[in-house]
Design an enzyme around this catalytic site. Structure first.
Site, PDB file in Angstrom:
ATOM      1  N   GLY A 120      21.427  67.222  51.616  1.00  0.00           N
ATOM      2  CA  GLY A 120      22.098  67.753  52.815  1.00  0.00           C
ATOM      3  C   GLY A 120      23.596  67.573  52.721  1.00  0.00           C
ATOM      4  O   GLY A 120      24.177  66.723  53.409  1.00  0.00           O
TER       5      GLY A 120
ATOM      6  N   SER B 166      26.025  70.738  51.913  1.00  0.00           N
ATOM      7  CA  SER B 166      26.723  71.945  52.376  1.00  0.00           C
ATOM      8  C   SER B 166      26.439  72.239  53.849  1.00  0.00           C
ATOM      9  O   SER B 166      25.353  71.949  54.356  1.00  0.00           O
ATOM     10  CB  SER B 166      26.281  73.156  51.557  1.00  0.00           C
ATOM     11  OG  SER B 166      26.435  72.894  50.187  1.00  0.00           O
TER      12      SER B 166
ATOM     13  N   GLU C  18      23.799  65.902  38.933  1.00  0.00           N
ATOM     14  CA  GLU C  18      23.365  67.236  39.359  1.00  0.00           C
ATOM     15  C   GLU C  18      23.881  68.332  38.430  1.00  0.00           C
ATOM     16  O   GLU C  18      23.222  69.341  38.224  1.00  0.00           O
ATOM     17  CB  GLU C  18      23.851  67.494  40.802  1.00  0.00           C
ATOM     18  CG  GLU C  18      23.470  68.872  41.308  1.00  0.00           C
ATOM     19  CD  GLU C  18      23.759  69.096  42.780  1.00  0.00           C
ATOM     20  OE1 GLU C  18      24.022  68.121  43.505  1.00  0.00           O
ATOM     21  OE2 GLU C  18      23.717  70.268  43.205  1.00  0.00           O
TER      22      GLU C  18
ATOM     23  N   ASN D 149      31.872  77.573  39.973  1.00  0.00           N
ATOM     24  CA  ASN D 149      32.579  77.374  38.704  1.00  0.00           C
ATOM     25  C   ASN D 149      34.091  77.367  38.893  1.00  0.00           C
ATOM     26  O   ASN D 149      34.802  76.630  38.218  1.00  0.00           O
ATOM     27  CB  ASN D 149      32.168  78.451  37.705  1.00  0.00           C
ATOM     28  CG  ASN D 149      30.787  78.186  37.133  1.00  0.00           C
ATOM     29  OD1 ASN D 149      30.007  77.438  37.730  1.00  0.00           O
ATOM     30  ND2 ASN D 149      30.475  78.784  36.004  1.00  0.00           N
ATOM     31  N   GLU D 150      34.571  78.205  39.830  1.00  0.00           N
ATOM     32  CA  GLU D 150      36.031  78.257  40.049  1.00  0.00           C
ATOM     33  C   GLU D 150      36.540  76.872  40.461  1.00  0.00           C
ATOM     34  O   GLU D 150      37.560  76.378  39.969  1.00  0.00           O
ATOM     35  CB  GLU D 150      36.382  79.283  41.139  1.00  0.00           C
ATOM     36  CG  GLU D 150      36.100  80.733  40.776  1.00  0.00           C
ATOM     37  CD  GLU D 150      34.614  81.100  40.853  1.00  0.00           C
ATOM     38  OE1 GLU D 150      33.817  80.306  41.404  1.00  0.00           O
ATOM     39  OE2 GLU D 150      34.249  82.178  40.341  1.00  0.00           O
TER      40      GLU D 150
HETATM   41  C1  LIG Z   1      20.583  78.616  45.020  1.00  0.00           C
HETATM   42  C2  LIG Z   1      21.441  77.643  45.780  1.00  0.00           C
HETATM   43  C3  LIG Z   1      20.932  76.407  46.127  1.00  0.00           C
HETATM   44  C4  LIG Z   1      21.715  75.505  46.854  1.00  0.00           C
HETATM   45  N1  LIG Z   1      21.158  74.305  47.223  1.00  0.00           N
HETATM   46  C5  LIG Z   1      21.887  73.441  47.957  1.00  0.00           C
HETATM   47  C6  LIG Z   1      21.302  72.215  48.421  1.00  0.00           C
HETATM   48  O1  LIG Z   1      20.136  71.908  48.156  1.00  0.00           O
HETATM   49  N2  LIG Z   1      22.049  71.382  49.177  1.00  0.00           N
HETATM   50  C7  LIG Z   1      23.347  71.664  49.497  1.00  0.00           C
HETATM   51  O2  LIG Z   1      23.971  70.858  50.156  1.00  0.00           O
HETATM   52  N3  LIG Z   1      23.930  72.828  49.090  1.00  0.00           N
HETATM   53  C8  LIG Z   1      23.229  73.708  48.335  1.00  0.00           C
HETATM   54  N4  LIG Z   1      23.795  74.901  47.923  1.00  0.00           N
HETATM   55  C9  LIG Z   1      25.150  75.230  48.384  1.00  0.00           C
HETATM   56  C10 LIG Z   1      26.212  75.224  47.294  1.00  0.00           C
HETATM   57  O3  LIG Z   1      26.547  73.913  46.937  1.00  0.00           O
HETATM   58  C11 LIG Z   1      27.411  76.018  47.855  1.00  0.00           C
HETATM   59  O4  LIG Z   1      26.999  77.362  47.914  1.00  0.00           O
HETATM   60  C12 LIG Z   1      28.638  75.890  47.006  1.00  0.00           C
HETATM   61  O5  LIG Z   1      29.155  74.590  47.070  1.00  0.00           O
HETATM   62  C13 LIG Z   1      29.721  76.907  47.446  1.00  0.00           C
HETATM   63  O6  LIG Z   1      29.991  76.809  48.794  1.00  0.00           O
HETATM   64  P1  LIG Z   1      30.015  78.108  49.723  1.00  0.00           P
HETATM   65  O7  LIG Z   1      28.723  78.833  49.514  1.00  0.00           O
HETATM   66  O8  LIG Z   1      30.342  77.671  51.110  1.00  0.00           O
HETATM   67  O9  LIG Z   1      31.156  79.039  49.138  1.00  0.00           O
HETATM   68  P2  LIG Z   1      32.704  78.959  49.464  1.00  0.00           P
HETATM   69  O10 LIG Z   1      33.177  77.555  49.358  1.00  0.00           O
HETATM   70  O11 LIG Z   1      32.953  79.666  50.756  1.00  0.00           O
HETATM   71  O12 LIG Z   1      33.321  79.781  48.280  1.00  0.00           O
HETATM   72  C14 LIG Z   1      33.374  81.204  48.272  1.00  0.00           C
HETATM   73  C15 LIG Z   1      34.142  81.646  47.044  1.00  0.00           C
HETATM   74  O13 LIG Z   1      35.491  81.135  47.105  1.00  0.00           O
HETATM   75  C16 LIG Z   1      35.815  80.431  45.918  1.00  0.00           C
HETATM   76  N5  LIG Z   1      36.647  79.248  46.231  1.00  0.00           N
HETATM   77  C17 LIG Z   1      36.491  78.411  47.268  1.00  0.00           C
HETATM   78  N6  LIG Z   1      37.420  77.412  47.206  1.00  0.00           N
HETATM   79  C18 LIG Z   1      38.158  77.645  46.089  1.00  0.00           C
HETATM   80  C19 LIG Z   1      39.263  76.972  45.473  1.00  0.00           C
HETATM   81  N7  LIG Z   1      39.752  75.844  45.980  1.00  0.00           N
HETATM   82  N8  LIG Z   1      39.750  77.478  44.327  1.00  0.00           N
HETATM   83  C20 LIG Z   1      39.252  78.620  43.772  1.00  0.00           C
HETATM   84  N9  LIG Z   1      38.208  79.313  44.329  1.00  0.00           N
HETATM   85  C21 LIG Z   1      37.673  78.837  45.461  1.00  0.00           C
HETATM   86  C22 LIG Z   1      34.477  79.945  45.380  1.00  0.00           C
HETATM   87  O14 LIG Z   1      34.529  79.725  43.998  1.00  0.00           O
HETATM   88  C23 LIG Z   1      33.554  81.114  45.728  1.00  0.00           C
HETATM   89  O15 LIG Z   1      33.627  82.119  44.735  1.00  0.00           O
HETATM   90  C24 LIG Z   1      23.047  75.833  47.212  1.00  0.00           C
HETATM   91  C25 LIG Z   1      23.560  77.074  46.844  1.00  0.00           C
HETATM   92  C26 LIG Z   1      22.785  77.992  46.142  1.00  0.00           C
HETATM   93  C27 LIG Z   1      23.374  79.324  45.783  1.00  0.00           C
END
Ligand SMILES: Cc1cc2nc3c(=O)[nH]c(=O)nc-3n(C[C@H](O)[C@H](O)[C@H](O)COP(=O)(O)OP(=O)(O)OC[C@H]3O[C@@H](n4cnc5c(N)ncnc54)[C@H](O)[C@@H]3O)c2cc1C
Length: 377
Positions: A131, A133, A248, A366-367
């Site tokens: 828990g 995100s 992880e 990755n970014e």
């Molecule tokens: C299949 C899957 C399983 C998951 N399982 C879990 C889970 O079990 N528990 C959990 O807690 N989370 C989980 N996640 C969440 C995951 O960790 C987040 O999706 C991830 O950290 C990205 O956050 P976001 O989706 O809010 O994207 P955002 O943070 O909103 O990012 C959107 C885009 O902006 C870019 N970006 C954002 N900030 C920057 C920066 N500083 N510099 C350059 N680029 C940037 C990102 O690279 C991305 O392309 C899961 C996600 C997926 C897809």
């Protein structure tokens, strides 16, 4: 104690274990007890299979014997992990518990928490969700808004988590919440272990584009948990999750999610591959081999208790690009675009295409990981 060989490979003693796991999986597949697939470590939830693996001693392998585990090394676990991924076995139910929560509890938990949770993980009875995100906090994890307030006899958790993989089968969720106002944004967060089900924790499915249910929204509606639910030190949550993320991000699952697809394509093409297909295949296998060495080297650093944050981020960045490239290459060569759902290659390609956008997102995008690598180097 097992260690990597001089050239950074796995020691020969582990071959017998590898063959044993391979044989077990062959029987499971041939008797149709399991359904295999691409990316099955994320979406293949099969609680009974997890229990059968546990009965063979292949969950909680690195948990010390005194806590119900098997007291083995990260290298033995690496071998089992590779075989499960190569077969596309449905390991998602126990994956998070085995990969990062058992090490996290061992590192930060109280004696009572170790005794309460670790034996159940090794028995394939306890499954964990992460828990971290939230709807407005993904990459910028320090902006979480879930709060934990100390109340009489416990902690009250309020907030919403999202993308929570396998929470609907989990017996526990580890929650990152803000407990205090720190001097910097990275201070004042803490981790909690919450037992599920809980009357004030609501788990709602989020169905993905392929119609599958493997992640969820989890709402903590003023959920009160015992004081003993605090994991590690109050206010130390950031340091704790950072260490956890090394487990992880660095494992072979960041390289091998699409190996079942690559293998199916290789089997199909072994006799009639064109020179271009052979070249592409060779390039992919070469990259995979190098990435495997990288992942193994990080596993070895974790084994000796280090926290190789930048190196783990590098494995995840390079490995998940590779996973996506496997899909692109097979898709380019599998002419015409396959549309027979009964065909293994078609099924794996369809799954992989639908799952591949998530490869570079999950576990930290990755970014963002490139910034971690740049700062770390
Ligand atoms: C299949 C899957 C399983 C998951 N399982 C879990 C889970 O079990 N528990 C959990 O807690 N989370 C989980 N996640 C969440 C995951 O960790 C987040 O999706 C991830 O950290 C990205 O956050 P976001 O989706 O809010 O994207 P955002 O943070 O909103 O990012 C959107 C885009 O902006 C870019 N970006 C954002 N900030 C920057 C920066 N500083 N510099 C350059 N680029 C940037 C990102 O690279 C991305 O392309 C899961 C996600 C997926 C897809």
């Amino acid at each position: 104690m097992l260690t990597l060989t001089a050239v950074g490979g796995l020691p020969d003693e582990l071959l017998a274990l590898r063959l044993e796991v391979r044989e077990f999986l062959r029987e499971e597949i041939e008797s149709r007890r399991i359904r295999t697939g691409a990316d099955a470590w994320m979406s293949g939830i099969d609680v009974d299979f997890s229990k059968r693996l546990a009965a063979r001693g292949w969950i909680g392998m690195t948990i010390p014997v005194e806590y119900g585990g098997h007291g083995l090394t990260a290298l033995e676990r690496f071998v089992v992990t590779e075989e499960l991924l190569a077969a596309g076995a449905p390991v998602a139910a126990h994956w998070i518990a085995d990969r990062q929560m058992a090490p996290g509890i061992l590192r930060n938990g109280t004696e009572a928490q170790k005794r309460a949770y670790l034996p159940g993980i090794a028995e394939g009875e306890r499954f964990f969700a992460i828990g971290m995100s939230e709807p407005d906090s993904g990459s910028d994890l320090a902006s979480i808004r879930t709060r934990a307030v100390e109340v009489e006899g416990g902690w009250k958790l309020s907030g919403t988590k999202v993308w929570t993989s396998a929470a609907h089968v989990a017996t526990n969720i580890v929650v990152l919440a803000r407990t205090d106002r720190g001097e910097s944004r990275h201070e004042g967060m803490s981790q909690f272990v919450v037992d599920l089900p809980h009357p004030a924790v609501h788990i709602r499915p989020i169905v993905t584009i392929d119609g599958e249910h493997h992640f969820n929204e989890v709402v903590f509606d003023d959920a009160v948990i015992p004081l003993t639910g605090l994991l590690g030190r109050r206010g130390d949550g950031w340091r704790q999750v950072t260490a956890e993320l090394s487990n992880e991000r660095s494992g072979p699952e960041r390289i091998l999610s699409t190996l079942p697809l690559l293998t199916a394509w290789a089997s199909r093409n072994s006799t009639e591959a064109s020179p271009v297909e052979q070249l592409d295949m060779g390039r992919l296998v070469g990259r995979m081999t190098a990435l495997r060495q990288l992942s193994l080297a990080v596993a070895d650093r974790l084994r000796v208790g280090e926290s190789p944050v930048a190196e783990a981020a590098l494995v995840k960045d390079l490995g998940t690009q590779f996973e996506g490239d496997v899909v692109n290459v097979v898709r380019r060569h599998a002419r015409p675009e396959p549309d027979d759902p009964g065909d293994t290659l078609t099924r794996l390609l369809t799954q992989s295409v639908l799952h591949s956008p998530a490869f570079t997102l999950r576990g930290g995008t990755n970014e963002v990981l490139r910034s971690v690598v740049a700062k770390g180097l």
